[in-house]
Design a protein around this motif. Structure first.
Motif, mmCIF file in Angstrom:
data_model
loop_
_atom_site.group_PDB
_atom_site.id
_atom_site.type_symbol
_atom_site.label_atom_id
_atom_site.label_comp_id
_atom_site.label_asym_id
_atom_site.label_seq_id
_atom_site.Cartn_x
_atom_site.Cartn_y
_atom_site.Cartn_z
ATOM 1 N N SER A 1 0.839 -1.202 0.000
ATOM 2 C CA SER A 1 0.000 0.000 0.000
ATOM 3 C C SER A 1 0.874 1.253 0.000
ATOM 4 N N GLY A 2 2.034 1.166 0.654
ATOM 5 C CA GLY A 2 2.985 2.280 0.625
ATOM 6 C C GLY A 2 3.570 2.490 -0.763
ATOM 7 N N VAL A 3 3.867 1.390 -1.448
ATOM 8 C CA VAL A 3 4.357 1.480 -2.832
ATOM 9 C C VAL A 3 3.311 2.149 -3.707
ATOM 10 N N ALA A 4 2.064 1.756 -3.536
ATOM 11 C CA ALA A 4 0.970 2.338 -4.330
ATOM 12 C C ALA A 4 0.817 3.829 -4.035
ATOM 13 N N LEU A 5 0.947 4.199 -2.785
ATOM 14 C CA LEU A 5 0.828 5.611 -2.392
ATOM 15 C C LEU A 5 1.930 6.442 -3.039
ATOM 16 N N VAL A 6 3.147 5.967 -2.948
ATOM 17 C CA VAL A 6 4.277 6.697 -3.539
ATOM 18 C C VAL A 6 4.102 6.811 -5.054
ATOM 19 N N ALA A 7 3.670 5.733 -5.697
ATOM 20 C CA ALA A 7 3.469 5.761 -7.153
ATOM 21 C C ALA A 7 2.440 6.817 -7.541
ATOM 22 N N GLN A 8 1.354 6.921 -6.785
ATOM 23 C CA GLN A 8 0.326 7.914 -7.100
ATOM 24 C C GLN A 8 0.840 9.336 -6.906
ATOM 25 N N LEU A 9 1.551 9.569 -5.822
ATOM 26 C CA LEU A 9 2.075 10.916 -5.577
ATOM 27 C C LEU A 9 3.119 11.301 -6.627
ATOM 28 N N LEU A 10 3.961 10.339 -7.012
ATOM 29 C CA LEU A 10 4.944 10.609 -8.071
ATOM 30 C C LEU A 10 4.255 10.901 -9.403
ATOM 31 N N ALA A 11 3.227 10.137 -9.718
ATOM 32 C CA ALA A 11 2.491 10.357 -10.971
ATOM 33 C C ALA A 11 1.881 11.758 -10.996
ATOM 34 N N TYR A 12 1.312 12.175 -9.874
ATOM 35 C CA TYR A 12 0.761 13.528 -9.804
ATOM 36 C C TYR A 12 1.872 14.569 -9.994
ATOM 37 N N GLY A 13 2.993 14.367 -9.317
ATOM 38 C CA GLY A 13 4.104 15.306 -9.439
ATOM 39 C C GLY A 13 4.633 15.408 -10.861
ATOM 40 N N ILE A 14 4.752 14.283 -11.539
ATOM 41 C CA ILE A 14 5.223 14.283 -12.932
ATOM 42 C C ILE A 14 4.215 14.982 -13.839
ATOM 43 N N ALA A 15 2.939 14.727 -13.603
ATOM 44 C CA ALA A 15 1.902 15.402 -14.400
ATOM 45 C C ALA A 15 1.992 16.914 -14.220
ATOM 46 N N ARG A 16 2.256 17.366 -13.011
ATOM 47 C CA ARG A 16 2.404 18.802 -12.744
ATOM 48 C C ARG A 16 3.656 19.375 -13.408
ATOM 49 N N LEU A 17 4.702 18.561 -13.520
ATOM 50 C CA LEU A 17 5.906 19.031 -14.216
ATOM 51 C C LEU A 17 5.633 19.202 -15.706
ATOM 52 N N ILE A 18 4.886 18.252 -16.265
ATOM 53 C CA ILE A 18 4.581 18.294 -17.694
ATOM 54 C C ILE A 18 3.601 19.421 -18.008
ATOM 55 N N LEU A 19 2.597 19.577 -17.159
ATOM 56 C CA LEU A 19 1.572 20.619 -17.345
ATOM 57 C C LEU A 19 1.492 21.460 -16.071
ATOM 58 N N PRO A 20 2.337 22.470 -15.935
ATOM 59 C CA PRO A 20 2.417 23.236 -14.687
ATOM 60 C C PRO A 20 1.103 23.912 -14.267
ATOM 61 N N GLN A 21 0.236 24.211 -15.200
ATOM 62 C CA GLN A 21 -1.025 24.888 -14.881
ATOM 63 C C GLN A 21 -2.156 23.921 -14.517
ATOM 64 N N LEU A 22 -1.844 22.644 -14.422
ATOM 65 C CA LEU A 22 -2.861 21.620 -14.194
ATOM 66 C C LEU A 22 -3.693 21.894 -12.944
ATOM 67 N N SER A 23 -3.046 22.184 -11.848
ATOM 68 C CA SER A 23 -3.768 22.436 -10.599
ATOM 69 C C SER A 23 -4.625 23.700 -10.697
#
Length: 138
Positions: free
Chosen positions: A85-107
């Protein structure tokens, strides 16, 4: 009903309640961390009727819960389930962070109620969750 069958059934129910309870707490912890990491305020936005925020957060919850469910199903111990469950949590947070790097205005777009951004974040979260669950090994 035979006493041994009843005993076995009760043992299964107890294990179910334990795993289900811990998994439910894991989802609550994930949601708390996710809404802390994101600059937009999902619950406030959802209360205001912001569909993009609801889709985004809903996708993140589903994306986390998919590998969590696999962890519950395959784990031989609570410690193992918590690790996955910790692996899954980290993967989700990393995916969100990468998406924000690619599209900075996403949030900001989610904050503005732009549904496309909410759908994009949800799709990323579900995709990462599916891949994460598939990659889990016993």
């Amino acid at each position: 009903m035979e006493p041994s069958l009843l005993s076995h059934s009760l043992t299964g129910i107890v294990a179910h309640l334990v795993y289900f309870g811990i998994a439910s707490v894991a989802v609550a912890v994930f949601v708390a961390l996710y809404v802390t990491v994101t600059p937009h305020h999902e619950f406030r936005l959802i209360r205001q009727g912001n569909t993009a925020a609801a889709i985004s957060l809903g996708g993140a919850i589903v994306g986390y819960t998919i590998p969590l469910a696999k962890a519950v199903a395959q784990s031989t111990s609570i410690a193992e389930m918590l690790l996955w469950s910790g692996v899954a949590l980290v993967a989700q947070l990393l995916a969100y962070g990468i998406a924000r790097l690619i599209l900075p205005q996403l949030s900001a777009h989610v904050d503005e109620g732009k549904t496309a951004s909410g759908i994009f974040l949800a799709a990323i979260a579900v995709a990462i969750g599916l891949l994460n669950a598939a990659a889990m090994t016993e």
